[in-house]
Write a protein that holds these residues in place. Structure first.
Motif, PDB file in Angstrom:
ATOM      1  N   MET A  96       0.818  -1.210   0.000  1.00 26.00           N
ATOM      2  CA  MET A  96       0.000   0.000   0.000  1.00 26.00           C
ATOM      3  C   MET A  96       0.854   1.264   0.000  1.00 26.00           C
ATOM      4  O   MET A  96       0.506   2.261  -0.613  1.00 26.00           O
ATOM      5  CB  MET A  96      -0.925   0.007   1.221  1.00 26.00           C
ATOM      6  CG  MET A  96      -2.036  -1.037   1.153  1.00 26.00           C
ATOM      7  SD  MET A  96      -3.132  -0.769  -0.259  1.00 26.00           S
ATOM      8  CE  MET A  96      -3.899   0.774   0.210  1.00 26.00           C
ATOM      9  N   ARG A  97       1.995   1.196   0.678  1.00 27.58           N
ATOM     10  CA  ARG A  97       2.858   2.368   0.744  1.00 27.58           C
ATOM     11  C   ARG A  97       3.308   2.790  -0.654  1.00 27.58           C
ATOM     12  O   ARG A  97       3.440   3.990  -0.946  1.00 27.58           O
ATOM     13  CB  ARG A  97       4.065   2.056   1.629  1.00 27.58           C
ATOM     14  CG  ARG A  97       5.012   3.228   1.823  1.00 27.58           C
ATOM     15  CD  ARG A  97       6.224   2.797   2.640  1.00 27.58           C
ATOM     16  NE  ARG A  97       7.120   3.916   2.881  1.00 27.58           N
ATOM     17  CZ  ARG A  97       7.039   4.714   3.937  1.00 27.58           C
ATOM     18  NH1 ARG A  97       6.107   4.504   4.849  1.00 27.58           N
ATOM     19  NH2 ARG A  97       7.885   5.712   4.083  1.00 27.58           N
ATOM     20  N   LYS A  98       3.509   1.793  -1.536  1.00 26.95           N
ATOM     21  CA  LYS A  98       3.974   2.081  -2.889  1.00 26.95           C
ATOM     22  C   LYS A  98       2.975   2.941  -3.663  1.00 26.95           C
ATOM     23  O   LYS A  98       3.369   3.736  -4.534  1.00 26.95           O
ATOM     24  CB  LYS A  98       4.206   0.757  -3.627  1.00 26.95           C
ATOM     25  CG  LYS A  98       4.653   0.923  -5.070  1.00 26.95           C
ATOM     26  CD  LYS A  98       5.019  -0.414  -5.709  1.00 26.95           C
ATOM     27  CE  LYS A  98       3.809  -1.289  -5.901  1.00 26.95           C
ATOM     28  NZ  LYS A  98       4.136  -2.506  -6.689  1.00 26.95           N
ATOM     29  N   TRP A  99       1.691   2.804  -3.337  1.00 26.34           N
ATOM     30  CA  TRP A  99       0.672   3.495  -4.107  1.00 26.34           C
ATOM     31  C   TRP A  99       0.219   4.795  -3.462  1.00 26.34           C
ATOM     32  O   TRP A  99      -0.716   5.443  -3.952  1.00 26.34           O
ATOM     33  CB  TRP A  99      -0.525   2.575  -4.337  1.00 26.34           C
ATOM     34  CG  TRP A  99      -0.139   1.352  -5.102  1.00 26.34           C
ATOM     35  CD1 TRP A  99      -0.085   0.073  -4.638  1.00 26.34           C
ATOM     36  CD2 TRP A  99       0.281   1.296  -6.474  1.00 26.34           C
ATOM     37  NE1 TRP A  99       0.339  -0.781  -5.622  1.00 26.34           N
ATOM     38  CE2 TRP A  99       0.574  -0.059  -6.767  1.00 26.34           C
ATOM     39  CE3 TRP A  99       0.447   2.251  -7.472  1.00 26.34           C
ATOM     40  CZ2 TRP A  99       1.005  -0.465  -8.019  1.00 26.34           C
ATOM     41  CZ3 TRP A  99       0.886   1.841  -8.721  1.00 26.34           C
ATOM     42  CH2 TRP A  99       1.162   0.504  -8.992  1.00 26.34           C
ATOM     43  N   MET A 100       0.864   5.202  -2.392  1.00 24.24           N
ATOM     44  CA  MET A 100       0.509   6.463  -1.756  1.00 24.24           C
ATOM     45  C   MET A 100       0.755   7.686  -2.660  1.00 24.24           C
ATOM     46  O   MET A 100      -0.066   8.604  -2.698  1.00 24.24           O
ATOM     47  CB  MET A 100       1.267   6.628  -0.440  1.00 24.24           C
ATOM     48  CG  MET A 100       0.796   5.718   0.700  1.00 24.24           C
ATOM     49  SD  MET A 100      -0.909   6.062   1.224  1.00 24.24           S
ATOM     50  CE  MET A 100      -1.766   4.703   0.473  1.00 24.24           C
ATOM     51  N   PRO A 101       1.868   7.744  -3.413  1.00 30.85           N
ATOM     52  CA  PRO A 101       2.037   8.875  -4.339  1.00 30.85           C
ATOM     53  C   PRO A 101       0.908   8.959  -5.368  1.00 30.85           C
ATOM     54  O   PRO A 101       0.434  10.050  -5.698  1.00 30.85           O
ATOM     55  CB  PRO A 101       3.388   8.595  -5.010  1.00 30.85           C
ATOM     56  CG  PRO A 101       4.127   7.766  -4.012  1.00 30.85           C
ATOM     57  CD  PRO A 101       3.082   6.900  -3.372  1.00 30.85           C
ATOM     58  N   LEU A 102       0.477   7.797  -5.872  1.00 33.54           N
ATOM     59  CA  LEU A 102      -0.633   7.780  -6.826  1.00 33.54           C
ATOM     60  C   LEU A 102      -1.900   8.322  -6.177  1.00 33.54           C
ATOM     61  O   LEU A 102      -2.651   9.096  -6.797  1.00 33.54           O
ATOM     62  CB  LEU A 102      -0.868   6.360  -7.334  1.00 33.54           C
ATOM     63  CG  LEU A 102      -2.073   6.161  -8.265  1.00 33.54           C
ATOM     64  CD1 LEU A 102      -1.908   6.963  -9.542  1.00 33.54           C
ATOM     65  CD2 LEU A 102      -2.264   4.677  -8.572  1.00 33.54           C
ATOM     66  N   LEU A 103      -2.152   7.952  -4.931  1.00 33.70           N
ATOM     67  CA  LEU A 103      -3.319   8.449  -4.222  1.00 33.70           C
ATOM     68  C   LEU A 103      -3.283   9.971  -4.098  1.00 33.70           C
ATOM     69  O   LEU A 103      -4.290  10.655  -4.336  1.00 33.70           O
ATOM     70  CB  LEU A 103      -3.399   7.806  -2.828  1.00 33.70           C
ATOM     71  CG  LEU A 103      -4.524   8.320  -1.922  1.00 33.70           C
ATOM     72  CD1 LEU A 103      -5.887   7.999  -2.525  1.00 33.70           C
ATOM     73  CD2 LEU A 103      -4.390   7.721  -0.520  1.00 33.70           C
ATOM     74  N   ALA A 104      -2.117  10.510  -3.738  1.00 37.39           N
ATOM     75  CA  ALA A 104      -1.989  11.957  -3.578  1.00 37.39           C
ATOM     76  C   ALA A 104      -2.275  12.688  -4.886  1.00 37.39           C
ATOM     77  O   ALA A 104      -2.972  13.713  -4.914  1.00 37.39           O
ATOM     78  CB  ALA A 104      -0.595  12.309  -3.072  1.00 37.39           C
ATOM     79  N   VAL A 105      -1.744  12.167  -5.982  1.00 39.62           N
ATOM     80  CA  VAL A 105      -1.938  12.802  -7.284  1.00 39.62           C
ATOM     81  C   VAL A 105      -3.387  12.660  -7.742  1.00 39.62           C
ATOM     82  O   VAL A 105      -3.992  13.623  -8.247  1.00 39.62           O
ATOM     83  CB  VAL A 105      -0.976  12.200  -8.326  1.00 39.62           C
ATOM     84  CG1 VAL A 105      -1.314  12.695  -9.729  1.00 39.62           C
ATOM     85  CG2 VAL A 105       0.466  12.561  -7.977  1.00 39.62           C
ATOM     86  N   CYS A 106      -3.967  11.481  -7.564  1.00 40.39           N
ATOM     87  CA  CYS A 106      -5.334  11.245  -8.038  1.00 40.39           C
ATOM     88  C   CYS A 106      -6.350  12.070  -7.254  1.00 40.39           C
ATOM     89  O   CYS A 106      -7.345  12.537  -7.828  1.00 40.39           O
ATOM     90  CB  CYS A 106      -5.672   9.765  -7.938  1.00 40.39           C
ATOM     91  SG  CYS A 106      -4.907   8.754  -9.235  1.00 40.39           S
ATOM     92  N   LEU A 107      -6.130  12.263  -5.965  1.00 39.35           N
ATOM     93  CA  LEU A 107      -7.049  13.093  -5.186  1.00 39.35           C
ATOM     94  C   LEU A 107      -7.056  14.532  -5.702  1.00 39.35           C
ATOM     95  O   LEU A 107      -8.113  15.151  -5.853  1.00 39.35           O
ATOM     96  CB  LEU A 107      -6.666  13.066  -3.706  1.00 39.35           C
ATOM     97  CG  LEU A 107      -6.990  11.777  -2.944  1.00 39.35           C
ATOM     98  CD1 LEU A 107      -6.426  11.849  -1.524  1.00 39.35           C
ATOM     99  CD2 LEU A 107      -8.492  11.533  -2.889  1.00 39.35           C
ATOM    100  N   GLY A 108      -5.872  15.070  -5.975  1.00 35.49           N
ATOM    101  CA  GLY A 108      -5.799  16.424  -6.513  1.00 35.49           C
ATOM    102  C   GLY A 108      -6.417  16.526  -7.890  1.00 35.49           C
ATOM    103  O   GLY A 108      -7.158  17.477  -8.191  1.00 35.49           O
ATOM    104  N   THR A 109      -6.145  15.539  -8.737  1.00 38.05           N
ATOM    105  CA  THR A 109      -6.708  15.544 -10.087  1.00 38.05           C
ATOM    106  C   THR A 109      -8.226  15.480 -10.050  1.00 38.05           C
ATOM    107  O   THR A 109      -8.916  16.200 -10.789  1.00 38.05           O
ATOM    108  CB  THR A 109      -6.153  14.345 -10.885  1.00 38.05           C
ATOM    109  OG1 THR A 109      -4.738  14.427 -10.939  1.00 38.05           O
ATOM    110  CG2 THR A 109      -6.710  14.336 -12.301  1.00 38.05           C
TER     111      THR A 109
END
Length: 516
Positions: A1-14
Motif C-alpha cells: 500500500m505504501r507504494k501506491w501512496m504517491p498515486l493516491l496523492a496525485v489522483c485526489l488532486g486531479t
C-alpha cells in the motif's frame, strides 16, 4: 500500500480540480437566488476557473521544471484548498468569482505537474498501471461532477460543492508531503512571463467581449473596444513569442498543418461538446422544474458513453492514424449535438437522450488521442510544450464556449419573449430566464398572464437551446473535416505526421506531459 501512496496523492488532486470544472453547473440556479447574481456573473463563476487554469498551465509547468514538481503540486493543493474555503464562504458574486480565479491558479499548479510526478514516482509496469488508474480517475471526475453537485446542492446547499474539497485536500496534502518523491529540476528552464501575460490578456479580453456582447449586443462600443483590445494583445503576444529563445508556445508549431489542425480541433472539441451542458442544467432546473440531482442525472448518458467509448477506443484504435479517431469523434459530436435539436417547449429531458449518447461516443473516441497526437506532431525538443498546448487549448475552448453559448441563447430567448408581447422588458426578462430565474420572471406578471408566460418561456428556452445545438454541431462537423484533411501519419512518428519544422531548437518547455 505504501507504494501506491504517491498515486493516491496525485489522483485526489486531479479528481478535485477536474470535478470543479463541471460541479458548478448544477448549482447555478441556487447560486443565483442566494447571491442575487446577474447572468454575466454566473458565466464568470464558471469561466474564470477554466480561464486561469488554461492561461497559466504552460507557465507553471515551466516553473515546476525550475523548482520541482513536488513543491509546485503541494503549494497548488494548499492554494486550491484555501480558495475552496473562500468560495464556500463568499457572500457576493464578486467575491465568489475572485475566489474561483484563485482556485484556478491552484488547479493549474496541480494539473501541470500530475504526469511528471507519476513518471518520477513509478517505473516499469508500475508506471503503466499508475497512468491507467490516473486516467480512470479523470473519466470518473467528469462523470461524477454533475451528480455530486446535485446531491450536495439539493441536500445541503451550493456552498458545499466547494467546502467538500477541504477534507479531500487535507488528505492529499498529508499523503503528498509524506510519500511523494521530488522530481529533477533543470536550470536551463525559463518562465516566459511576457508570453504568459500576453496570452492571459488575449483570453481574458476575448471572454469579456463575448460576455458583454451577450448583454449589450455585438455592436456596442464597449464590446468593440474589448474585441479590439484582445486583437492588440494577440499582436503583442505574437511579436513577443517570435523573439523568445524558450517561449511559452513556439508559434512555428502552429504553422505545421498537423499541429495547427489538432489545436483547432482541441478548442472546438471542448466548446461544442461541453459548453452547452451548463445551460442544459439550468434549463432542467428552472424551466422543467427538476431537482438538482435529477438535473445532474440528465448529463450522465453523455459522460457514461464517453467513458465506455474511451475504453473501447484505447483497445481497438491504438494502431489507427490519429486523424481518424479525432476527426470521426468530432463528426459524431457534431451529429449528436444537432440531434439534440429535438427539444421543444413541450419536451422533457428524454428529447436530449439520443443526441447525448452519440455525442458521448464521439467524446470517448476523440479525447484519448488528442494529447498523444499533439506530442507526435511536434519535434522531440518541443514534445512537452506540445502536450501542454493541447491541454491549454482544450480548456480555452470550454472557457470561450460558455459566453458564446450564453450570447446565442439569451439573444434567441429575448427575441421569442419579445414576440410574445407578454413582457415589458424582454431583454431583462431574457437575461433572468437564461440565468435560471424563469419562475421569478413569470411570478412577477399578473396572475391572468402567468400560464401564457410559462408557455412562452418554455418555448423560448427550447428555441434558444436548439440554436445553441445547431451552432455547436456545425462547429464540430467543420472541425472534424479540418482534422481529417490536415492531420497525417508520418513514418517518423507512428502516431501522426511530423511535418517540416522551422522553429529554433531549444530546451523543451515541458508542462503537463513528458515526452519519452
Amino acid at each position: 500500500m505504501r507504494k501506491w501512496m504517491p498515486l493516491l496523492a496525485v489522483c485526489l488532486g486531479t479528481f478535485m480540480l477536474l470535478i470543479d470544472v463541471t460541479i458548478v453547473s448544477v448549482a447555478l440556479p441556487q447560486m443565483t437566488d442566494s447571491l442575487d447574481a446577474s447572468f454575466s456573473a454566473l458565466q464568470w463563476v464558471v469561466d474564470i476557473y477554466v480561464l486561469v487554469l488554461a492561461a497559466l498551465l504552460m507557465a507553471i509547468g515551466s516553473l515546476s521544471d525550475l523548482i520541482g514538481a513536488r513543491r509546485v503540486y503541494l503549494v497548488g493543493l494548499a492554494v486550491f484548498a484555501v480558495a475552496s474555503l473562500a468560495c464556500g464562504l463568499a457572500d457576493s458574486s464578486g467575491l465568489l468569482i475572485a475566489a474561483r480565479g484563485v482556485q484556478g491558479l491552484g488547479a493549474a499548479a496541480m494539473f501541470a505537474t500530475n504526469t511528471a510526478l507519476l513518471a518520477g514516482n513509478y517505473q516499469g509496469k508500475d508506471r503503466g498501471l499508475a497512468f491507467g488508474l490516473w486516467g480512470a480517475v479523470n473519466g470518473a471526475a467528469a462523470a461524477a461532477g454533475p451528480i455530486l453537485g446535485g446531491l450536495l446542492t439539493e441536500h445541503l446547499n451550493w456552498r458545499w460543492i466547494f467546502l467538500v474539497n477541504l477534507p479531500v485536500a487535507a488528505v492529499a496534502l498529508f499523503v503528498g508531503a509524506k510519500y511523494l518523491a521530488g522530481s529533477a529540476t533543470r536550470t536551463d528552464r525559463r518562465v516566459d512571463l511576457p508570453g504568459t501575460i500576453g496570452f492571459t490578456l488575449v483570453s481574458t479580453l476575448l471572454i469579456f467581449a463575448l460576455i458583454h456582447a451577450g448583454e449589450d449586443g455585438w455592436g456596442s462600443n464597449l464590446t468593440l473596444m474589448l474585441f479590439g483590445g484582445s486583437a492588440l494583445a494577440l499582436v503583442a503576444f505574437v511579436l513577443v513569442e517570435r523573439n523568445k529563445r524558450d517561449p511559452m508556445l513556439d508559434l512555428a508549431l502552429l504553422r505545421t498543418p498537423s499541429f495547427g489542425g489538432l489545436m483547432a480541433g482541441a478548442v472546438i472539441f471542448s466548446a461544442a461538446a461541453f459548453a452547452n451542458l451548463v445551460f442544459v442544467s439550468v434549463w432542467a432546473q428552472s424551466v422543467l422544474d427538476y431537482s438538482p440531482v435529477k438535473a445532474g442525472l440528465i448529463l450522465m448518458p453523455l459522460s457514461g458513453m464517453s467513458f465506455v467509448a474511451a475504453g473501447l477506443a484505447g483497445r481497438f484504435l491504438s494502431s489507427v492514424a490519429p486523424q481518424w479517431p479525432i476527426g470521426i469523434g468530432l463528426l459524431l459530436i457534431g451529429l449528436g449535438t444537432v440531434m439534440e435539436m429535438l427539444v421543444t417547449g413541450d419536451s422533457g429531458w428524454t428529447a436530449l437522450l439520443p443526441g447525448m449518447i452519440v455525442t458521448g461516443i464521439g467524446v470517448g473516441i476523440a479525447s484519448p488521442t488528442l494529447a498523444s497526437a499533439a506530442l507526435a506532431a511536434a519535434p522531440a525538443s518541443r514534445a512537452g510544450m506540445a502536450g501542454g498546448a493541447a491541454n491549454t487549448f482544450r480548456q480555452l475552448g470550454f472557457a470561450v464556449g460558455i459566453p458564446v453559448v450564453g450570447a446565442i441563447l439569451s439573444g434567441v430567448i429575448a427575441g421569442k419573449l419579445d414576440d410574445s408581447k407578454l413582457f415589458a422588458d424582454s431583454d431583462t426578462a431574457a437575461e433572468l430566464v437564461t440565468g435560471g430565474q424563469a419562475s421569478g420572471v413569470v411570478a412577477a406578471l399578473p396572475e391572468q398572464s402567468r400560464a401564457a408566460a410559462t408557455t412562452a418561456v418554455e418555448n423560448a428556452y427550447a428555441a434558444g437551446l436548439d440554436q445553441v445545438f445547431l451552432a455547436s454541431g456545425i462547429a464540430a462537423l467543420a472541425a472534424g473535416v479540418l482534422v481529417l484533411l490536415l492531420v497525417r501519419r508520418s513514418p517518423e512518428h507512428p502516431d501522426v505526421e511530423a511535418p517540416e519544422y522551422d522553429g529554433k531548437p531549444s530546451a523543451t518547455a515541458e508542462t503537463s506531459v513528458r515526452a519519452g
